[in-house]
Design an enzyme around this catalytic site. Structure first.
Site, short mmCIF file in Angstrom:
data_model
loop_
_atom_site.label_atom_id
_atom_site.label_comp_id
_atom_site.label_asym_id
_atom_site.label_seq_id
_atom_site.Cartn_x
_atom_site.Cartn_y
_atom_site.Cartn_z
N GLY A 11 0.84 -1.20 0.00
CA GLY A 11 0.00 0.00 0.00
C GLY A 11 0.87 1.25 0.00
N ARG A 21 13.25 10.43 -3.30
CA ARG A 21 14.16 11.55 -3.57
C ARG A 21 15.42 11.44 -2.71
NH1 ARG A 21 14.30 16.43 -0.67
NH2 ARG A 21 15.16 18.22 -1.78
N ARG A 72 0.85 -5.00 -4.98
CA ARG A 72 0.96 -6.13 -4.04
C ARG A 72 1.21 -7.33 -4.94
NH1 ARG A 72 -0.88 -4.00 0.78
NH2 ARG A 72 -2.55 -2.48 0.65
N ASP A 103 5.18 -4.66 6.06
CA ASP A 103 5.77 -5.94 6.48
C ASP A 103 5.83 -6.98 5.35
OD1 ASP A 103 3.05 -6.31 6.59
OD2 ASP A 103 3.14 -7.66 8.33
N GLY A 104 4.82 -6.99 4.48
CA GLY A 104 4.84 -7.92 3.34
C GLY A 104 6.04 -7.64 2.44
N SER A 105 6.30 -6.35 2.22
CA SER A 105 7.42 -5.94 1.36
C SER A 105 8.75 -6.32 2.00
CB SER A 105 7.39 -4.44 1.13
OG SER A 105 6.09 -4.02 0.84
N THR A 126 4.37 2.65 5.38
CA THR A 126 2.98 2.19 5.46
C THR A 126 2.23 3.08 6.45
OG1 THR A 126 1.51 0.45 6.31
CG2 THR A 126 3.75 0.40 7.13
N ILE A 127 0.97 3.39 6.13
CA ILE A 127 0.22 4.25 7.06
C ILE A 127 -0.14 3.51 8.34
CG2 ILE A 127 -0.74 5.67 5.21
CD1 ILE A 127 -3.47 4.21 5.81
N ASP A 128 -0.03 2.17 8.33
CA ASP A 128 -0.56 1.37 9.45
C ASP A 128 0.22 1.48 10.76
OD1 ASP A 128 -2.42 0.54 7.66
OD2 ASP A 128 -1.70 -1.52 7.49
N ASP A 130 2.46 -0.53 11.79
CA ASP A 130 2.33 -1.88 12.35
C ASP A 130 3.66 -2.65 12.39
OD1 ASP A 130 2.58 -2.08 9.62
OD2 ASP A 130 0.97 -3.54 9.35
N ARG A 172 -5.89 -3.25 9.72
CA ARG A 172 -6.48 -4.60 9.78
C ARG A 172 -6.13 -5.31 11.07
NH1 ARG A 172 -4.18 -6.06 4.03
NH2 ARG A 172 -2.75 -4.54 4.87
N ARG A 244 -24.66 7.50 13.05
CA ARG A 244 -24.32 7.63 11.62
C ARG A 244 -22.93 7.09 11.32
NH1 ARG A 244 -28.36 10.59 8.80
NH2 ARG A 244 -30.09 10.37 10.24
N HIS A 250 -9.78 5.16 1.48
CA HIS A 250 -8.47 5.44 0.87
C HIS A 250 -8.07 6.91 0.89
CE1 HIS A 250 -8.97 1.31 -0.42
NE2 HIS A 250 -7.67 1.30 -0.64
N ARG A 253 -4.98 7.49 2.71
CA ARG A 253 -3.68 7.05 2.15
C ARG A 253 -3.05 8.09 1.23
NH1 ARG A 253 -3.95 1.10 0.95
NH2 ARG A 253 -3.50 1.62 -1.19
O1 F6P Z 1 -1.43 -1.58 4.46
C1 F6P Z 1 -1.96 -0.35 4.22
C2 F6P Z 1 -3.45 -0.40 4.04
O2 F6P Z 1 -3.87 0.90 3.77
C3 F6P Z 1 -4.25 -1.01 5.18
O3 F6P Z 1 -4.49 -0.13 6.24
C4 F6P Z 1 -5.51 -1.41 4.49
O4 F6P Z 1 -6.15 -2.45 5.16
C5 F6P Z 1 -5.02 -1.87 3.14
O5 F6P Z 1 -3.80 -1.20 2.93
C6 F6P Z 1 -5.96 -1.61 1.99
O6 F6P Z 1 -5.40 -2.17 0.86
P1 F6P Z 1 -5.89 -1.90 -0.63
O7 F6P Z 1 -5.52 -0.49 -0.96
O8 F6P Z 1 -5.14 -2.88 -1.44
O9 F6P Z 1 -7.35 -2.08 -0.61
#
Ligand code: F6P
Length: 320
Positions: A11, A21, A72, A103-105, A126-128, A130, A172, A244, A250, A253
């Site tokens: 992501g 840069r 991904r 982490d996947g990367s 990553t914005i997470d 994590d 997540r 509500r 997104h 992001r």
């Molecule tokens: O890992 C970053 C992230 O923004 C998570 O917070 C989110 O669950 C996921 O990516 C969403 O992924 P995609 O943009 O592939 O839907």
């Protein structure tokens, strides 16, 4: 090391461009050639590789997203894909690789290091937030600020109508975006994957806050728990208040990176290249106690992220 490669993967996160840069300019400073790889590991497998110059990274520090684009890549999890990735590196004489991602990367980088001996440096993008080994990841600060902007606006309208707002943020497995945007926006309740919740207790907290003179409530729910829609329906069924849902999605992001993310990007990118220039690979760079650090990338990905329970309690103590 004379030639290095650079990719962004997973992501995207605000600050990735600023990190690109920093890597390119630092590499050129040390007399290296820097090759950009498009679309993360997918581009490495498909040989989407090109030389980058000083001016290739002009005027990008302020933009969200990633100029190198990202993906991904499931193929990188297969032996065949990994072999093709290494072939591309060899074909271009790329001796070290900087990977900006989550982490996947980092797991992809770890495989290149472990099984093929390619020196890699991971930059946490990553914005997470994590990744356990670093206090902050690139993009987290900007993402939380974007959430705050939206939550502030929600608070205006929720107060006018005396409503309860359920706001879904990303995360997540990690509740940091919910935790930080909850504290910084003055939300009354956050619901995160790390802590079990009880809808009746949440309803009681809302009753108490109304009895204490509140006119609106903000509940932030991390996406890993459930959707805002589902949560709002569950809460609506047991309270008399108007509930509500809003999913930020997104939007959090994108956007121009904050000062903090640009600073991290500059320091992470520069540190990554300094390491490669010293012939050191297989490291992940990060920040701990306000100092830029690096550690073994294999250890970094195997560390388990700890949730900050003290911050969570802080929110509970000051939010009502
Ligand atoms: O890992 C970053 C992230 O923004 C998570 O917070 C989110 O669950 C996921 O990516 C969403 O992924 P995609 O943009 O592939 O839907």
């Amino acid at each position: 090391m004379k030639r290095i490669g650079l990719l962004t993967s997973g992501g995207d996160a605000p600050g990735m461009n600023a990190a690109i840069r920093a890597v390119v300019r630092s590499g050129i400073y040390f007399g290296m050639e820097v090759y950009g790889i498009e679309r993360g590991y997918a581009g490495l497998i498909e040989d989407a590789v090109f030389p980058m110059e000083m001016r290739s990274v002009s005027n990008i520090v302020q933009f969200g997203g990633t100029k190198l684009r990202t993906a991904r890549c499931l193929e990188m999890m297969t032996k065949e894909g990994q072999k093709q990735a290494v072939e591309t590196l060899e074909k271009h004489g790329i001796e070290g690789l900087v990977v900006i991602g989550g982490d996947g990367s980092f797991r992809g980088a770890k495989t290149l290091t472990d099984e093929f001996g390619v020196p890699t440096i991971g930059i946490p993008g990553t914005i997470d937030n994590d990744l356990a080994y670093t206090d902050y990841t690139l993009g987290f600060d900007t993402a939380v600020n974007t959430c705050l902007d939206i939550i502030n606006k929600l608070r205006d309208t929720m107060t006018s109508h005396e409503r309860v707002s359920v706001v879904e943020v990303m995360g997540r497995h990690c509740g940091d975006i919910a935790l930080y945007s909850g504290i910084a926006s003055g939300a009354e309740i956050i619901v995160v994957p790390e802590i079990a919740f009880n809808m009746d207790e949440i309803a009681s907290r809302i009753h108490r806050s109304r009895a204490n003179g509140k006119h609106s409530n903000i509940i932030i729910v991390a996406e890993g728990v459930m959707s805002a829609d589902k949560f709002a329906k569950g809460l609506q069924a047991i309270t008399e208040y108007d509930v509500r849902p809003t999913c930020i999605g997104h939007v959090q992001r994108g956007g121009s990176p904050s000062m903090s993310d640009r600073m991290l990007a500059a320091q992470f990118g520069n540190k990554a290249v300094r390491l490669l220039n010293d012939g050191i690979g297989n490291r992940a760079v990060g920040i701990r106690d306000n100092k830029i650090i690096d550690m073994d990338i294999i250890e970094a990905v195997s560390m388990k992220k700890q949730f900050d329970y003290e911050l969570y309690e802080t929110l509970q103590m000051i939010s009502m």
